[in-house]
Design a protein around this motif. Structure first.
Motif, PDB file in Angstrom:
ATOM      1  N   LEU A  18       0.940  -1.048   0.007  1.00 23.83           N
ATOM      2  CA  LEU A  18       0.115  -0.103  -0.003  1.00 23.83           C
ATOM      3  C   LEU A  18       0.958   1.161  -0.124  1.00 23.83           C
ATOM      4  CD1 LEU A  18      -2.912   0.786   0.045  1.00 23.83           C
ATOM      5  CD2 LEU A  18      -2.476   1.053   2.714  1.00 23.83           C
ATOM      6  N   ALA A  19       2.007   1.210   1.046  1.00 19.18           N
ATOM      7  CA  ALA A  19       2.741   2.461   0.929  1.00 19.18           C
ATOM      8  C   ALA A  19       3.725   2.544  -0.388  1.00 19.18           C
ATOM      9  CB  ALA A  19       3.943   2.281   1.994  1.00 19.18           C
ATOM     10  N   ALA A  20       3.766   1.486  -0.885  1.00 19.33           N
ATOM     11  CA  ALA A  20       4.452   1.587  -2.613  1.00 19.33           C
ATOM     12  C   ALA A  20       3.662   2.109  -3.442  1.00 19.33           C
ATOM     13  CB  ALA A  20       4.892   0.192  -2.871  1.00 19.33           C
ATOM     14  N   HIS A  21       2.400   2.087  -3.272  1.00 16.71           N
ATOM     15  CA  HIS A  21       1.314   2.525  -4.291  1.00 16.71           C
ATOM     16  C   HIS A  21       0.997   3.904  -4.031  1.00 16.71           C
ATOM     17  CE1 HIS A  21       0.728  -1.648  -5.690  1.00 16.71           C
ATOM     18  NE2 HIS A  21       0.168  -1.104  -6.865  1.00 16.71           N
ATOM     19  N   GLN A  22       1.368   4.582  -2.831  1.00 19.30           N
ATOM     20  CA  GLN A  22       1.312   5.782  -2.471  1.00 19.30           C
ATOM     21  C   GLN A  22       1.778   6.877  -3.489  1.00 19.30           C
ATOM     22  OE1 GLN A  22      -0.937   7.220   0.297  1.00 19.30           O
ATOM     23  NE2 GLN A  22      -0.385   9.100  -0.453  1.00 19.30           N
ATOM     24  N   ASP A  23       2.675   6.610  -3.997  1.00 22.06           N
ATOM     25  CA  ASP A  23       3.594   7.483  -5.018  1.00 22.06           C
ATOM     26  C   ASP A  23       2.553   7.597  -6.373  1.00 22.06           C
ATOM     27  OD1 ASP A  23       5.573   7.564  -7.529  1.00 22.06           O
ATOM     28  OD2 ASP A  23       5.660   9.020  -6.094  1.00 22.06           O
ATOM     29  N   ARG A  24       1.941   6.153  -6.738  1.00 20.66           N
ATOM     30  CA  ARG A  24       1.112   6.483  -8.048  1.00 20.66           C
ATOM     31  C   ARG A  24      -0.263   7.257  -7.572  1.00 20.66           C
ATOM     32  NH1 ARG A  24       1.135   1.483  -8.692  1.00 20.66           N
ATOM     33  NH2 ARG A  24       2.399   1.365 -10.365  1.00 20.66           N
ATOM     34  N   VAL A  25      -0.556   7.228  -6.627  1.00 19.45           N
ATOM     35  CA  VAL A  25      -1.748   8.057  -6.363  1.00 19.45           C
ATOM     36  C   VAL A  25      -1.677   9.442  -6.427  1.00 19.45           C
ATOM     37  CG1 VAL A  25      -3.611   8.532  -4.575  1.00 19.45           C
ATOM     38  CG2 VAL A  25      -2.807   6.204  -5.073  1.00 19.45           C
ATOM     39  N   GLU A  26      -0.650   9.833  -5.585  1.00 19.81           N
ATOM     40  CA  GLU A  26      -0.215  10.950  -5.752  1.00 19.81           C
ATOM     41  C   GLU A  26      -0.119  11.411  -7.074  1.00 19.81           C
ATOM     42  OE1 GLU A  26       2.180  11.308  -1.410  1.00 19.81           O
ATOM     43  OE2 GLU A  26       3.151  11.434  -3.148  1.00 19.81           O
ATOM     44  N   GLN A  27       0.696  10.638  -8.005  1.00 16.85           N
ATOM     45  CA  GLN A  27       0.998  11.032  -9.338  1.00 16.85           C
ATOM     46  C   GLN A  27      -0.461  11.498 -10.128  1.00 16.85           C
ATOM     47  OE1 GLN A  27       3.364   8.190 -11.138  1.00 16.85           O
ATOM     48  NE2 GLN A  27       5.304   8.745 -10.070  1.00 16.85           N
ATOM     49  N   ILE A  28      -1.373  10.392  -9.813  1.00 15.10           N
ATOM     50  CA  ILE A  28      -2.652  10.713 -10.316  1.00 15.10           C
ATOM     51  C   ILE A  28      -3.256  11.919 -10.323  1.00 15.10           C
ATOM     52  CG2 ILE A  28      -5.060   9.489 -10.449  1.00 15.10           C
ATOM     53  CD1 ILE A  28      -3.659   6.956 -10.458  1.00 15.10           C
ATOM     54  N   ALA A  29      -3.316  12.254  -8.817  1.00 11.93           N
ATOM     55  CA  ALA A  29      -3.948  13.674  -8.325  1.00 11.93           C
ATOM     56  C   ALA A  29      -2.878  14.660  -9.073  1.00 11.93           C
ATOM     57  CB  ALA A  29      -3.768  13.473  -7.007  1.00 11.93           C
ATOM     58  N   ALA A  30      -1.955  14.598  -9.180  1.00  9.98           N
ATOM     59  CA  ALA A  30      -0.978  15.601  -9.667  1.00  9.98           C
ATOM     60  C   ALA A  30      -1.583  15.912 -11.153  1.00  9.98           C
ATOM     61  CB  ALA A  30       0.346  15.617  -9.716  1.00  9.98           C
ATOM     62  N   ILE A  31      -1.468  14.981 -11.998  1.00 12.94           N
ATOM     63  CA  ILE A  31      -1.849  15.050 -13.236  1.00 12.94           C
ATOM     64  C   ILE A  31      -3.377  15.534 -13.539  1.00 12.94           C
ATOM     65  CG2 ILE A  31      -2.404  13.607 -15.360  1.00 12.94           C
ATOM     66  CD1 ILE A  31      -0.455  11.570 -14.491  1.00 12.94           C
ATOM     67  N   ALA A  32      -4.192  15.162 -12.753  1.00 10.34           N
ATOM     68  CA  ALA A  32      -5.416  15.669 -12.759  1.00 10.34           C
ATOM     69  C   ALA A  32      -5.622  17.155 -12.368  1.00 10.34           C
ATOM     70  CB  ALA A  32      -6.372  14.880 -11.537  1.00 10.34           C
ATOM     71  N   GLN A  33      -4.867  17.607 -11.320  1.00 13.47           N
ATOM     72  CA  GLN A  33      -4.485  18.961 -10.956  1.00 13.47           C
ATOM     73  C   GLN A  33      -4.092  19.704 -12.438  1.00 13.47           C
ATOM     74  OE1 GLN A  33      -2.461  19.715  -7.649  1.00 13.47           O
ATOM     75  NE2 GLN A  33      -2.572  22.115  -7.830  1.00 13.47           N
ATOM     76  N   GLU A  34      -2.932  19.207 -12.872  1.00 13.59           N
ATOM     77  CA  GLU A  34      -2.461  19.851 -14.031  1.00 13.59           C
ATOM     78  C   GLU A  34      -3.359  19.993 -15.301  1.00 13.59           C
ATOM     79  OE1 GLU A  34       1.692  19.975 -16.974  1.00 13.59           O
ATOM     80  OE2 GLU A  34       1.206  18.171 -15.281  1.00 13.59           O
ATOM     81  N   LEU A  35      -4.406  18.803 -15.434  1.00  9.65           N
ATOM     82  CA  LEU A  35      -5.198  18.968 -16.547  1.00  9.65           C
ATOM     83  C   LEU A  35      -6.384  20.086 -16.266  1.00  9.65           C
ATOM     84  CD1 LEU A  35      -5.996  14.923 -17.047  1.00  9.65           C
ATOM     85  CD2 LEU A  35      -4.983  16.766 -18.688  1.00  9.65           C
ATOM     86  N   ASN A  36      -6.472  20.213 -14.849  1.00  9.92           N
ATOM     87  CA  ASN A  36      -7.590  21.365 -14.733  1.00  9.92           C
ATOM     88  C   ASN A  36      -6.768  22.743 -14.877  1.00  9.92           C
ATOM     89  OD1 ASN A  36     -10.197  20.344 -13.108  1.00  9.92           O
ATOM     90  ND2 ASN A  36      -8.529  19.119 -12.540  1.00  9.92           N
ATOM     91  N   GLU A  37      -5.615  22.768 -14.526  1.00 11.16           N
ATOM     92  CA  GLU A  37      -5.058  24.034 -14.689  1.00 11.16           C
ATOM     93  C   GLU A  37      -4.674  24.633 -16.069  1.00 11.16           C
ATOM     94  OE1 GLU A  37      -2.046  23.766 -10.637  1.00 11.16           O
ATOM     95  OE2 GLU A  37      -1.193  23.557 -12.803  1.00 11.16           O
ATOM     96  N   LEU A  38      -4.707  23.410 -17.136  1.00 13.24           N
ATOM     97  CA  LEU A  38      -4.577  23.771 -18.462  1.00 13.24           C
ATOM     98  C   LEU A  38      -5.959  23.624 -19.026  1.00 13.24           C
ATOM     99  CD1 LEU A  38      -1.507  21.543 -19.278  1.00 13.24           C
ATOM    100  CD2 LEU A  38      -1.512  23.845 -19.286  1.00 13.24           C
ATOM    101  N   ASP A  39      -6.971  23.508 -18.425  1.00  6.94           N
ATOM    102  CA  ASP A  39      -8.545  23.648 -18.876  1.00  6.94           C
ATOM    103  C   ASP A  39      -8.741  22.581 -19.829  1.00  6.94           C
ATOM    104  OD1 ASP A  39     -10.676  26.276 -20.725  1.00  6.94           O
ATOM    105  OD2 ASP A  39     -10.970  25.056 -19.117  1.00  6.94           O
ATOM    106  N   TYR A  40      -8.614  21.458 -19.348  1.00  8.20           N
ATOM    107  CA  TYR A  40      -8.929  20.318 -20.378  1.00  8.20           C
ATOM    108  C   TYR A  40     -10.318  20.159 -20.406  1.00  8.20           C
ATOM    109  CZ  TYR A  40      -8.989  15.208 -21.854  1.00  8.20           C
ATOM    110  OH  TYR A  40      -9.221  14.337 -22.512  1.00  8.20           O
ATOM    111  N   TYR A  41     -10.825  19.967 -21.576  1.00  6.95           N
ATOM    112  CA  TYR A  41     -12.279  19.919 -21.894  1.00  6.95           C
ATOM    113  C   TYR A  41     -12.969  18.791 -21.166  1.00  6.95           C
ATOM    114  CZ  TYR A  41     -12.088  15.864 -25.200  1.00  6.95           C
ATOM    115  OH  TYR A  41     -11.955  14.774 -25.612  1.00  6.95           O
ATOM    116  N   ASP A  42     -12.480  17.642 -21.094  1.00  5.79           N
ATOM    117  CA  ASP A  42     -13.234  16.739 -20.102  1.00  5.79           C
ATOM    118  C   ASP A  42     -12.641  16.495 -18.821  1.00  5.79           C
ATOM    119  OD1 ASP A  42     -13.411  13.021 -20.810  1.00  5.79           O
ATOM    120  OD2 ASP A  42     -14.922  14.574 -19.983  1.00  5.79           O
ATOM    121  N   SER A  43     -12.558  17.756 -18.210  1.00  7.92           N
ATOM    122  CA  SER A  43     -12.005  17.739 -16.891  1.00  7.92           C
ATOM    123  C   SER A  43     -12.920  17.186 -15.786  1.00  7.92           C
ATOM    124  CB  SER A  43     -11.593  19.116 -16.297  1.00  7.92           C
ATOM    125  OG  SER A  43     -10.408  19.566 -16.941  1.00  7.92           O
ATOM    126  N   PRO A  44     -14.230  17.361 -15.785  1.00  9.47           N
ATOM    127  CA  PRO A  44     -15.069  16.737 -15.041  1.00  9.47           C
ATOM    128  C   PRO A  44     -15.242  15.506 -14.823  1.00  9.47           C
ATOM    129  CG  PRO A  44     -16.303  18.418 -16.180  1.00  9.47           C
ATOM    130  CD  PRO A  44     -14.868  18.358 -17.019  1.00  9.47           C
TER     131      PRO A  44
END
Length: 904
Positions: A434-460
């Motif tokens: 579980l601890a090893a997968h923590q980094d992947r979850v953080e990466q997923i959240a970071a990518i989602a945040q960047e998509l929001n910042e770049l105004d991705y059309y399918d952000s919802p």
């Protein structure tokens, strides 16, 4: 003149070998029309001139001079003496008679007698006719054509068949005396009636004897030319009093034609300016629209539309803008040459307004292209991030599948001690995983945040999926903590656990996680723009491959643990219920994932090789574009400088300079294929999504702007030389004067801009000898007080501002603060030549009006061509003076309005 009559008379006498009846009748009637003024006439032209008496009398009547006293004797010698006196008088008028003597006339030689009479007619009736710089026969023909021009069914081209239908004679009479003939009732298919009507009216009212016979003219395929000319010349002399009015009408026609042409040019300018400004007004909002699209395909379509605009829609408008400036300059030149006021376009349609609008268009255009490229980069980045998000989310969701259910089991409640310890160890392994997968979850959240910042059309949808993953992750954490606490509470009850299973689980879990991470990295998409970036990825990949031997050793060690467990179970007959209780990872899964990693490595190699090849091709495209741009850019700059030098230098005549510039323009136009080739290379670069080029400082935008400026500059320079030719020819300026003006202009154009500022223009005028403080220039060679004042002005003392302001209003009517060379030439020619004035036009109208202070519509229609007569009637105000009559028109205010001294 004498030599002309020598050859003409020789031809005439030869033509009278067989005297034709029309000539004989016509010449007899012509002679009698003059002899009757002396109270006599002739019956037979061959016999009645033989004694020389009536011949001498005829010459006295038509010349108004006295001849020597005639001999009254009846002898042959007396007759020869009289004829010689007549021939000597003819010779004294500049006519050389060859092969004809008094003896032939006395002997009644018909050929010589008729030739002599025709010579007299030519000398005294036709030679003095002069119409618009043509004389004699040509002048008489031109006079007939001018007088019959308003009559559509009359076409005078010669002195024979053009007169057969009789309408030409009737038209001449009707043009000068319309009350004598009802011209509307004449028919072209009734020549006998037309001819007899003209002959009868001319004899009765115009005192022109009937010299021709209608039957002879109609019945002859080609009427006698000499007879027609003789008869028509009588009309010319009868109507010669109207010549003065015709000259006045010609002047008015010339002035009105110039005014009509200028008005048409003004209308053309206004329409072209309106169309161009409307196109700019409609285009700028399109270029300023920054509404982004959601997909790369839609944005690339916008880019293609922009390319079509640059290649197809804008170039014709560039030509229209250049032509508009040329038309404006030509119109101003023609107005100045015709002494008309400068043309001021409607508000908002000045050349400066069009240039401002064009500047706004190019500003919007530049920003639009930059925005398009940025949007394409943004969408490319978004597509990459979205794909990466989906991959990581899918891997994570696959990993978490069933984990919540597993953590919610209560299997430890009925398990044995060994089973409990196993469950505890298994749970510890899960926590590690579980601890090893923590980094992947953080990466997923970071990518989602960047998509929001770049105004991705399918952000919802991205946000919803990310939120589900985070919520699930929090739930897993809470469940893990809860199960851990439950296992620890029962740990004291459990004693045994298989260390080997635990060791396997502990080593297999991170290795499994490493393999999953390796597979994820090997399948991860990448985006690069340079060879250096792909080389960096290749280096990192090689470093990864270097770790594979150590990883294989770790795999074998993990498999060795499992083999040892199996050996212990087999050796000690341990009762194992199922698989390893501490982990779900089994040797088959490790081997399968290891094989998958080994399989993905060559695939990654191939992908990097292909990307490296693509970047090499991009680098080739960059160099290909740069090699051409680095040649074309300096070439355009060099041509611009050469055109500047040509326009400033004074080599040869204006025609030589114009020929040189047109050859230069042709060489520039022939360079267009290289620009098109560069456009093609630039399109390949954009299609390859290449956004920078370190090999050149030139962009396609620089080349386009430079090329458009080069075409505009050569066209404007040619137009300037053409206007100088027009000015020179219209004003009679010599090449030496033009060279002097150009030398002075170049001397004070210190910044080589092709224009002079107000102070530079003032100094230039002083250098040419203009006294700005006075209206007149004095060049007496002696310096009086006024000359001394001019000398002081030339070395920097105060100038007459009022006079200089007047000059500036002439050369700079648009108040731009600069003086072009064309404006300078126009001013110099205006100061040194004369042009038509409003007073001259007024005087011409006064002639047409018969010295009245007003003119009637009928008089305009009679003296002017129909279209120009209608032009005058439409614009002349009613005359309101004390001597006004119904329909009176005010030609005085109309004349001043033509020159801008009043309003039409």
């Amino acid at each position: 003149d004498g030599l002309l009559y020598f050859f003409f008379f020789f031809a005439v006498t030869d033509a009278f070998c067989s005297p034709s009846p029309p000539s004989l009748q016509t010449f007899t009637a012509w002679c009698n029309s003059h002899l009757r003024k002396a109270g006599t006439q002739i019956e037979n032209i061959e016999e009645d001139f033989r004694d020389g008496l009536k011949l001498m009398l005829l010459l006295e009547v038509i010349s108004g001079e006295r001849l020597a006293k005639p001999e009254r004797g009846k002898m042959r010698v007396h007759k020869i003496s009289n004829v010689n006196k007549a021939l000597d008088f003819i010779a004294g008028k500049g006519v050389k008679l060859v092969s004809i003597g008094a003896e032939e006339i006395v002997d009644g030689n018909a050929k010589m007698t008729l030739g002599m009479i025709w010579t007299i007619i030519l000398r005294f009736a036709i030679q003095d006719i002069s119409v618009e710089e043509t004389s004699a026969k040509e002048g008489l023909l031109l006079w007939c054509q001018r007088k019959t021009a308003p009559y559509k069914n009359v076409n005078i081209q010669n002195f024979h068949i053009s007169w057969k239908d009789g309408l030409g004679f009737c038209a001449l009479i009707h043009r000068h005396r319309p009350e004598l003939i009802d011209y509307g009732k004449l028919r072209k298919d009734d020549p006998m009636t037309n001819l007899n009507t003209a002959f009868d009216v001319a004899e009765k009212y115009l005192d022109i004897p009937k010299m021709l016979d209608a039957e002879d003219i109609v019945g002859t395929a080609r009427p006698d030319e000499k007879a027609i000319m003789t008869y028509v010349s009588s009309f010319y002399h009868a109507f010669s009093g109207a010549q003065k009015a015709e000259t006045a009408a010609n002047r008015i026609c010339k002035v009105l034609a110039v005014n009509q042409e200028n008005e048409q040019l003004m209308e053309d300018y206004e329409k072209l300016a309106s169309d161009l400004l409307e196109w700019i007004r409609r285009t700028i909002p399109w270029l300023e629209n920054r509404m982004p699209e959601n997909t790369m395909q839609a944005m690339q379509q916008k880019l293609e539309d922009f390319r079509d605009y640059r290649r197809l829609h804008k170039p014709p408008k560039v030509q229209e803008k250049c032509q508009l400036e040329i038309n404006f300059n030509t119109l101003q030149t023609k107005l100045r040459l015709s002494n008309r006021p400068a043309f001021m376009p409607s508000e908002g349609k000045m050349v400066s307004d069009i240039n401002n609008g064009w500047g706004n268009l190019e500003g919007a255009e530049k920003g639009y292209e930059e925005w398009l490229l940025n949007e394409i980069r943004r969408l490319e980045r978004l597509d990459h991030l979205a794909e990466k998000f989906r991959q990581k989310a899918a891997i994570h969701e696959a990993w978490t599948e069933g984990k919540e259910k597993m953590l919610q089991k209560h299997d430890f409640e009925t398990a044995s001690l060994s089973e409990i310890k196993a469950l505890l160890k298994k749970h510890e392994a899960f926590e590690s995983d579980l601890a090893a997968h923590q980094d992947r979850v953080e990466q997923i959240a970071a990518i989602a945040q960047e998509l929001n910042e770049l105004d991705y059309y399918d952000s919802p949808s991205v946000n919803a999926r990310c939120q589900r993953i985070c919520d699930q992750w929090d739930a897993l954490g809470a469940l893990t903590q809860k199960r851990s606490e439950a296992l620890q509470r029962t740990e004291k009850l459990l004693e045994t656990i298989d260390q080997l299973y635990l060791e396997f689980a502990k080593r297999a879990a991170p290795f499994n996680n490493w393999m999953e991470g390796a597979m994820e990295d090997l399948q991860d998409t990448f985006i690069v723009h340079t060879i250096e970036e792909i080389q960096g990825l290749s280096t990192a990949h090689e470093q990864f491959k270097a770790t594979l031997p150590d990883a294989d050793k770790e795999r074998q060690a993990i498999l060795g643990i499992h083999n040892e467990i199996a050996k212990i179970v087999q050796t000690y007959h341990v009762n194992m219920a199922g698989t390893n209780p501490y982990t779900t990872i089994n040797p088959q899964e490790v081997n399968a994932k290891w094989d998958k990693v080994r399989q993905l490595v060559p695939q990654r190699d191939q992908a990097l090789i292909e990307e490296h090849a693509r970047q090499q091709n991009n680098e080739r495209l960059r160099r290909q574009f740069a090699n051409q741009a680095n040649v074309i850019g300096p070439w355009i700059q060099t041509k611009m400088e050469e055109i500047g030098r040509i326009s400033m230098e004074m080599h040869g005549t204006l025609e030589d300079q114009l020929t040189h510039l047109r050859q230069y323009e042709k060489s520039i136009v022939n360079y267009k294929p290289k620009i098109d080739q560069l456009e093609g290379d630039h399109q390949l670069i954009q299609e390859a999504l290449i956004f920078d080029n370190k090999h050149t400082n030139y962009t396609m935008e620089h080349i386009r702007v430079g090329w458009e400026q080069l075409l505009t500059t050569i066209a404007r320079t040619i137009n300037e030389i053409e206007n100088q030719v027009l000015t020179r020819d219209a004003k009679g300026i010599t090449q030496e004067q033009l060279n002097e003006y150009r030398a002075s202009f170049n001397h004070f154009d210190r910044d080589h801009s092709g224009t002079l500022g107000a102070e530079e223009f003032k100094a230039c005028l002083i250098s040419l000898g203009f006294d700005i403080a006075n209206d007149a220039q004095k060049r007496s060679g002696i310096m009086d007080a006024e000359d001394f004042k001019t000398c002081l002005i030339s070395v920097g003392y105060n100038l007459g501002e009022n006079e200089f302001s007047r000059i500036m209003s002439i050369v700079d009517p648009n108040r731009m603060g600069i003086v072009t060379f064309q404006g300078f030439i126009d001013f110099m020619s205006r100061e040194t030549t004369d042009t038509d004035t409003a007073d001259q036009v007024t005087a011409s109208f006064k002639v047409l009006a018969g010295d009245k202070n007003y003119i009637l519509a009928d008089e305009l229609l009679r003296e002017l061509p129909p279209d120009q007569a209608e032009y005058c009637m439409a614009r002349m105000a009613p005359y309101t003076g004390p001597d006004a009559v119904p329909g009176a028109l005010d030609y005085m205010s109309f004349s001043t309005a033509l020159y801008g001294e009043s309003d039409l």
